[in-house]
Motif scaffolding. Structure first.
Motif, short mmCIF file in Angstrom:
data_model
loop_
_atom_site.label_atom_id
_atom_site.label_comp_id
_atom_site.label_asym_id
_atom_site.label_seq_id
_atom_site.Cartn_x
_atom_site.Cartn_y
_atom_site.Cartn_z
N UNK A 67 -38.79 15.80 27.03
CA UNK A 67 -39.32 17.03 26.45
C UNK A 67 -38.20 17.92 25.93
N UNK A 68 -37.10 18.01 26.69
CA UNK A 68 -35.99 18.85 26.26
C UNK A 68 -35.31 18.27 25.03
N UNK A 89 -40.27 12.45 41.64
CA UNK A 89 -39.37 13.44 41.05
C UNK A 89 -38.53 12.82 39.93
N UNK A 90 -38.15 11.54 40.10
CA UNK A 90 -37.38 10.86 39.05
C UNK A 90 -38.21 10.72 37.78
N UNK A 91 -39.50 10.40 37.94
CA UNK A 91 -40.38 10.29 36.77
C UNK A 91 -40.54 11.66 36.10
N UNK A 92 -40.70 12.69 36.90
CA UNK A 92 -40.83 14.04 36.33
C UNK A 92 -39.54 14.44 35.63
N UNK A 93 -38.39 14.09 36.22
CA UNK A 93 -37.11 14.41 35.62
C UNK A 93 -36.94 13.73 34.26
#
Length: 251
Positions: free
Chosen positions: A95-96, A85-89
């Motif tokens: 991206x943002x 989840x940290x990598x996805x975050x």
């Protein structure tokens, strides 16, 4: 004992979800009544709530099955999920940030940030000119097909932003290239333009070639050849005279 509808209401899921969990092996089949209705106990309620909460964390059903196995360390599994989840975050954060920049600048997302800024400045100098769109397409395709040539052209753009004389020269060369759309490949302008373009870009191509040799000597990549088909498409889109200019520029 609970029927399936009562279990679903207590655990906050649907009866269809419970049947799916039976099918994939997350829930064991409970005893049934003489009429064939499943009957569940409190242990089933607790297990179903655990499954629901782990699924809400983003854990896949196969991973949930392993986590709920007596042999699996729950803390280790949750730590692995937290790392994912940290990598996805972080990916979402990047991206943002890119999205915010695009929304702020309105630049072409196909261009690198540096080229986006360069073309934004060029649009201020040469507004709404068809040559800019041609240049944008060319540099975008070059980055994919011929990174060294794209790097050299970027160097020309970068330097020209602080050199009005070079900027005008490159713009003039671009206009002359566009003017060859309906010319013959034997037109004297073809060879003359190729020679002038080679002269204008030579310092940058020499620098790029030197970088490539240094990388090759140290075991690093010296460039890519995966864009050969893309290069061919770029050339095919040119007129015969323009294609001849490119041929004369290619070592």
């Amino acid at each position: 004992m609970l029927r399936i509808g009562e279990l679903a209401a207590l655990a906050g899921v649907t009866t269809r979800t419970i049947r799916h969990y039976h099918q994939v092996g997350l829930l064991a089949e409970p005893p049934r009544t003489a009429a064939g209705y499943r009957l569940y106990g409190m242990a089933d309620v607790v297990r179903l709530i655990r499954i629901r909460r782990l699924a809400a964390l983003g854990m896949s059903l196969p991973d949930i099955g392993r986590v709920l196995s007596p042999r699996q360390d729950l803390r280790e599994a949750l730590a692995d999920l937290d790392a994912d989840l940290a990598r996805e975050e972080e990916a979402v954060r990047r991206q943002r940030a890119m999205l915010a920049e695009l929304m702020h600048t309105g630049r072409d997302p196909a261009l690198t940030p540096e080229l986006g800024h360069i073309f934004a400045e060029l649009e201020q100098i040469f507004p709404a000119h068809p040559l800019l769109e041609r240049e944008r397409e060319t540099i975008t395709l070059l980055e994919a097909a011929a990174p060294e040539a794209a790097q050299a052209l970027t160097g020309v753009y970068r330097t020209s932003m602080g050199d009005e004389r070079l900027q005008r020269r490159m713009w003039d060369l671009g206009l002359r290239f566009e003017a060859l759309q309906d010319a013959s490949p034997d037109d004297p302008e073809v060879a003359a333009l190729a020679a002038e373009m080679a002269d204008a870009m030579r310092p940058f191509m020499d620098a790029v070639s030197a970088d490539g040799r240094a990388e090759a000597g140290s075991g690093g990549p010296a460039g890519t050849v995966s864009g050969e088909r893309l290069s061919a498409m770029m050339v095919d889109a040119l007129s015969p005279a323009q294609r001849r200019v490119v041929e004369l520029l290619t070592p």
